[in-house]
Design a protein around this motif. Structure first.
Motif: not given
Lengths: 163, 469
Positions: A12, A115-125, B272, B319
């Motif tokens: 996403n 456990i999959p880590n589906m968290l987005l990085h700052e530039d993908e949000v 997560r 960033y």
């Protein structure tokens, strides 16, 4: 992470339109036994994307599933051979370590300890930028609480979503 | 409470099944949900039923038992008349000589000595018990239930007239679940782990049962899912904090071990993810039978969502993390207000619940002395079927909202929902300014005790001193 979970997830990241299915890079696959529950499987079968499941099972080392999605008669029948295969693929194969790869961007979502880590990085949000129609066409980034209040007023008037 | 012999009545299995959206009648502030529910569980257990088979454990957790009423009266003579007029055809099958039975005496509001109990049991000689007595494991359990008049007692309602009931047990709730599952003995706990009885209540409200899939988008230590799993449901959970979900406090002290401790099947999936940006594929919908959760209220454990707080505010542009640092990078998260959190929850539920699926969650409210109407979050797909208040302090309580999905999800519905959300947030912000929940919980309630000396004057909004992830 089981294949039933994999079948629900997509990438996403902002701008991605074709984030499903995620390719599996399997480093460690484990098989854990789970109680067979045919009612649950029948309920879930309706919600599964079949092709994605077959492909994913293959990348985890299980090629017993038929290529084409079987029709309803096979599921409802008393014969449990197909359901057993489905049960094994959906619930008993675990990806303990590895990654899920977005087919469009190649972004890897790591899987650790199952456990999959589906968290987005700052530039993908997704970042919403407000267009303040009163000041002309300049997009205004919200920098201070005062800007925010201003934006809220405009947005509520126009029934737009406030970031 | 008048009851008639042998006529079936609807059972209030829990007081949470109230169909009107009002608070419970006001009681003294000290009364907790637990006390009121225990009262009603005793009262509601005195209900007669046309049941011939035993229901064990499938009854709501607050019901002490269900009994077929054989007689009642204000004194033992009246009780005798009443039992004797109860049709023999309904009594004799359970008094047969090849069965075992046991008679117990239950009193409400007082305690009887062993001799007094025996005296009451012995007064039942007019009932032709043919079978043998078995105190451990009888085929049929009979109960004499006695209630004396009493004044309002510690928040319990007054009893106006002495009544005695006699009945045969037809079902009971497995109250032994509570000591088994209590948090005291659980391996992996967190600050917001849900108390066992409350978790069972929530699972009851969600109708968790075998073959159903229950989802908790704020799973934390999994306390709510453990109760749902105990009722036979398949469970699934997600959380934004990976340390809670994946690592726990070690390989034998994590969410999985909580399930293994009770011999329950572990969750189907733990993820997560950020509920604000969920990774569900676009065609996926109507998957879960129930969503049960306890969203972060922003008091002790605030919610988080993707994007650092400076990014969300616009102070800093997003960033890019350099490639070599990416694998171990923990993305920063920003503040996630309760209102937005609940909106995302409703949106998730509207899309992912099956029709008639249930959404059960807690929502914090300030207790208003003049009882003004508190508005709850709404969504066009949902019908609110129960509101149950749990009083936490004199100024602050939380309500358990139970909603049922009645409309299918669509684009138009989403539009309408968003407008409702904007309106709700407007009202919520005004209400928050009047009485900040955070300050209600942490500040002293008597403002005159706060010094007005400028040196020790406290900032009206107490700074959050907890951890930011």
């Amino acid at each position: 992470m089981r294949l039933i979970t994999h079948n629900m997830l997509s990438c996403n990241i902002k701008g991605v339109t074709n984030g499903f299915p995620l390719k599996i890079e399997a480093e460690k696959v484990v098989e854990k036994e789970v109680d067979f529950n045919p009612d649950f499987l029948r309920h879930m079968f309706a919600k599964i994307e079949w092709k994605a499941l077959v492909e994913a099972a293959r990348s985890m080392g299980y090629a017993e599933l038929p290529e084409d999605s079987p029709d309803a008669t096979v599921i409802e029948s008393a014969d449990e051979t197909f359901l057993r295969k489905l049960h094994h693929a959906l619930l008993e194969l675990h990806l303990e370590e590895g990654a899920l790869v977005c087919p469009e961007t190649g972004r890897k979502f790591p899987v650790n300890k199952g456990i999959p880590n589906m968290l987005l990085h700052e530039d993908e949000v997704k970042q919403t930028v407000c267009i303040d129609l009163r000041k002309g066409n300049e997009p205004t980034r919200i920098r201070s609480p005062k800007d925010r209040v201003l934006m809220q007023d405009v947005c509520i008037d126009l029934s737009l979503q406030v970031p | 409470m008048s009851l008639s012999n042998g006529v079936s009545l609807s059972i209030t299995t829990t007081i949470l099944h109230s169909t009107s959206s009002t608070f419970l009648p006001k009681k003294s502030p000290k009364t907790s949900l637990k006390e009121v529910s225990m009262t009603l569980s005793y009262l509601s257990s005195f209900v007669s039923l046309f049941l011939t088979r035993k229901w064990c454990g499938s009854v709501g957790i607050l019901v002490k038992g269900m009994y077929e009423l054989w007689g009642e009266g204000t004194c033992y003579e009246e009780l005798r008349d009443s039992i004797e007029s109860f049709p023999d055809s309904r009594k004799l099958p359970f008094l047969a000589s090849d069965s075992t039975f046991r008679i117990s005496v239950e009193t409400f509001g007082k305690a009887l000595t062993f001799d007094e109990q025996r005296e009451r049991i012995n007064s039942l000689t007019y009932i032709p018990f043919e079978g043998k007595v078995n105190l451990k494991n009888a085929d049929h359990n009979f109960f004499i239930m006695e209630m004396d008049e009493s004044e309002e007692n510690n928040g319990l309602q007054p009893i106006l007239q002495r009544r005695i009931f006699f009945g045969r047990e037809v079902g009971f709730a497995d109250r032994k679940l509570l000591p088994t599952f209590q948090l005291k003995s659980r391996t992996y706990l967190g600050p917001t782990a849900m108390d066992a009885e409350m978790a069972f209540l929530m699972a009851n409200q969600a109708k968790a049962a075998s073959g159903k899939l229950v989802y908790d988008p704020f799973v934390g230590t999994g306390s709510i899912l453990v109760s749902a799993a105990r009722f036979g449901a398949m469970t699934m959970g997600a959380d934004i904090d990976i340390r809670v979900v994946r690592d726990g406090r070690g390989p034998d002290c994590n969410v999985w071990s909580n399930f293994k401790q009770y011999g329950l099947p572990t969750p189907v999936a733990l993820l997560r993810m950020d509920n604000n940006l969920p990774p569900w594929r676009s065609g996926l919908n109507e998957l879960f039978d129930a969503i049960v959760c306890d969203p972060p209220y922003g008091v002790r454990a605030g919610g988080r969502k993707s994007g650092g707080r400076k990014i969300l505010r616009g102070t800093v542009d997003p960033y890019t993390v350099p490639e070599d640092k990416r694998t171990d990078h923990i993305p920063s998260t920003g503040a996630y207000s309760l209102v937005e959190c609940v909106h995302d929850l409703l949106h998730l539920a509207a899309r992912m619940l099956v029709m008639k699926g249930r959404l059960v969650f807690f929502f914090p409210v300030l207790r208003d002395e003049n009882g003004s109407e508190v508005k709850f979050p709404e969504h066009p797909c949902f019908k609110l079927v129960a509101v149950s208040e749990q009083i936490l302090s004199s100024r602050y309580s939380r309500v358990l909202l139970t909603m049922v999905k009645v409309e299918p999800y669509s684009e138009e519905v989403e539009e309408a929902a968003r407008l409702m959300h904007v309106e709700f947030r407007e009202n919520h912000l005004k209400w928050l300014e009047k009485g900040n929940i955070h300050s209600s919980v942490f500040k002293p309630s008597d403002p005159s005790q706060v010094h007005t000396d400028s040196k020790s004057f406290k900032d009206p909004k107490p700074k959050y001193r907890g951890k930011y992830v």
